[in-house]
Design an enzyme around this catalytic site. Structure first.
Site, PDB file in Angstrom:
ATOM      1  N   GLY A  19      -7.859  -9.677 -19.413  1.00 44.92           N
ATOM      2  CA  GLY A  19      -7.725  -8.224 -19.483  1.00 44.92           C
ATOM      3  C   GLY A  19      -7.622  -7.625 -18.098  1.00 44.92           C
ATOM      4  N   LYS A  85      -4.105  10.630  -3.228  1.00 45.14           N
ATOM      5  CA  LYS A  85      -4.025   9.884  -1.966  1.00 45.14           C
ATOM      6  C   LYS A  85      -2.696  10.190  -1.282  1.00 45.14           C
ATOM      7  CE  LYS A  85      -3.582   5.125  -0.315  1.00 45.14           C
ATOM      8  NZ  LYS A  85      -3.701   3.695  -0.634  1.00 45.14           N
ATOM      9  N   THR A 351      -1.625  -2.906  -2.251  1.00 43.96           N
ATOM     10  CA  THR A 351      -0.436  -3.426  -2.951  1.00 43.96           C
ATOM     11  C   THR A 351      -0.762  -4.244  -4.207  1.00 43.96           C
ATOM     12  OG1 THR A 351      -0.444  -5.334  -1.453  1.00 43.96           O
ATOM     13  CG2 THR A 351       0.997  -3.494  -0.878  1.00 43.96           C
TER      14      THR A 351
END
Length: 505
Positions: A19, A85, A351
């Site tokens: 998950g 952000k 990333t």
């Protein structure tokens, strides 16, 4: 007639192993794009196995992913107790006492085909433009803790505000689980104890749970985290280790009480043998210390982290060992690895979720039938592994381009050999301050410039084509741009106030 038109080799069943963010991002995408009737989708996860998620910071492409799913942004921010952000602030990386900002969005404006950076460098070398930040709305607004979404404002910087998110990764996985189950994804609780391979094809035929239940599928997605149960253990794909270039191999994470001034950026502060992250959420601040175990013990790393928090810690420090690098193949036979099972980039430029998103989008573009065409899987692997290497080079730049020599860790980073593609980029920048985005690589010229300039690399000369504009015109144009940026930042509300009005948890 309908039978003749049907593809008898079509994938009828998909099993997602694991998950967390990777598993549920995959489940949500498959459910959204394929629909209920294309194939059965089963996700297997165990509540006994924790997820690595420690509070996520992202890049602007995350908004594209949520839009593809049809998710309302305010609802998403509320449910994940998230914030916005505008970029990343880097403290003490180039040298101790020096700070720079890697913004989303571009610097300046389009300058008639030539990079804005060229004109900035020309003035900087005359001593007239000491900082690049006044030409970036993200850097300017970030410094004032301000945020808003784009509005229709003509030629103003307010018309195009690039941003990303901070959010609680555990809450995001739960949010996507609800989304996926509403669209027909079936969750199976249980720990996998065996993986059965087909004796003829070598494909994964089934995973077997502790309960004895056997889950079969045509296509398996390995989201089992660092364990890499299918792509690694079952199919034997080795790991390509990048520790030589990215020497950090552990992290310790702890949440702490938040502060009233909620900064709209991630902060990365370099430490003696690594760096510390700070991710402000609505209900707390996420913190972690990424470090190299060759230079620092766990106790020392935890002590440094706990000594540098905004508020009281809200949990015990949690240690996460990792290896930067990737599996030799990310798609092998009928298994596609997504998330940590495929490889890991340390979280320096946020990333991790992008690599999941990229893998999912490439998989959907090259979705297989039960024949699993080898040319398609080879292309998928080539594209994704190239992307890994391009991001790797960008991360190495942060460590290698530094003036720091105060610890053995930083001396190693300064002196290590680097990949030739990165070395070439640095040589090109050193000549005339030029930066280029290679093909479809993730980080654009703004990002490369922000980090090269921020890490205190300076070119020997400016781009000669900048002389096409007179010095007086250049001064006037840059002054006009910085005024527009400053006025736009003045107009923006405080980040905390924006959240209170639109998406408070």
């Amino acid at each position: 007639m309908s039978g003749a038109a049907d593809n008898n080799g079509r994938i009828r069943s998909i099993a997602i192993v694991g998950g967390g963010s990777a598993g549920w991002m995959t489940a949500a995408t498959l459910a959204r794009i394929l629909g209920r009737d294309y194939a059965s989708i089963t996700l297997v996860e165990s509540d006994e196995i924790g997820i690595v998620g420690v509070g996520e910071a992202t890049i602007p492409q995350m908004a594209t992913f949520n839009r593809m799913l049809g998710i309302d942004e305010n609802d998403f921010i509320r449910e994940t107790k998230g914030s916005f952000k505008l970029g990343i602030q880097f403290v003490d990386w180039g040298r101790i006492g020096h700070t720079y900002f890697h913004p989303f969005g571009s610097y300046g404006v389009n300058m008639g085909g030539l990079s804005f950076h060229a004109y900035f460098i020309r003035l900087n070398q005359l001593g007239e433009a000491p900082s690049i930040d006044p030409y970036s709305l993200q850097a300017t607004a970030g410094a004032q803790a301000k945020f808003m979404r784009s509005i229709e404002a003509g030629n103003s910087p307010l018309s195009d505000i690039a941003y990303a998110y901070h959010f609680d990764a555990g809450l995001y996985a739960r949010y996507l689980r609800r989304y996926s189950e509403q669209r027909g994804v079936v969750r199976r609780e249980g720990r996998i104890v065996d993986v059965a391979l087909d004796g003829e094809s070598g494909h994964v035929a089934a995973v077997v749970l502790e309960s004895g239940e056997r889950i079969e599928a045509d296509l398996f997605i390995d989201c089992s985290g660092f364990r890499a149960l299918l792509i690694g253990d079952a199919l034997g794909n080795d790991y390509v280790d990048w520790k030589h270039w990215l020497p950090c191999d552990r992290a310790v994470a702890v949440p702490c009480a938040g502060v009233e001034t909620m900064t709209p950026y991630t902060r990365s502060t370099a430490r003696g043998a690594g760096w510390q992250w700070r991710i402000p959420l609505q209900h707390r601040t996420g913190n972690g210390h990424v470090y190299s175990s060759a230079y620092l013990s766990d106790d020392e790393a935890a002590a440094i982290l706990l000594a540098n928090l905004d508020g009281e810690p809200l949990a015990e420090p949690r240690f996460v060992p990792f290896r930067t690098g990737h599996r030799t193949r990310l798609w092998d036979r009928n298994v596609v690895a997504l998330g940590l099972s495929s490889g890991f980039m340390e979280p320096l430029e946020s990333t991790s979720l992008w690599m999941i998103q990229s893998g999912i989008s490439r998989l959907m573009a090259m979705f297989p039938d039960r024949g699993f065409d080898p040319a398609t899987t080879a292309r998928y692997n080539r594209i994704l592994l190239t992307e890994y290497e391009e991001i790797r080079d960008f991360l190495i730049l942060h460590y290698h381009a530094t003036e720091r020599t105060d610890t053995p860790f930083w001396r190693y980073c300064r002196e290590m050999e680097i990949p030739e593609r990165l070395a070439e980029k640095m040589r090109v920048f050193a000549a005339h301050g030029r930066v280029f985005r290679e093909n479809e690589e993730l980080f654009n010229d703004t990002s490369w410039f922000a980090v090269m300039w921020g890490q205190l690399l300076r070119p020997g000369a400016y781009d000669p084509v900048a002389d096409a504009m007179s010095l007086d015109q250049t001064r006037a144009r840059l002054a006009e741009i910085s005024r527009a940026v400053a006025n736009s930042a003045d107009y923006m509300p405080r980040h905390r106030d924006f959240i209170r009005e639109h998406c408070a948890a």
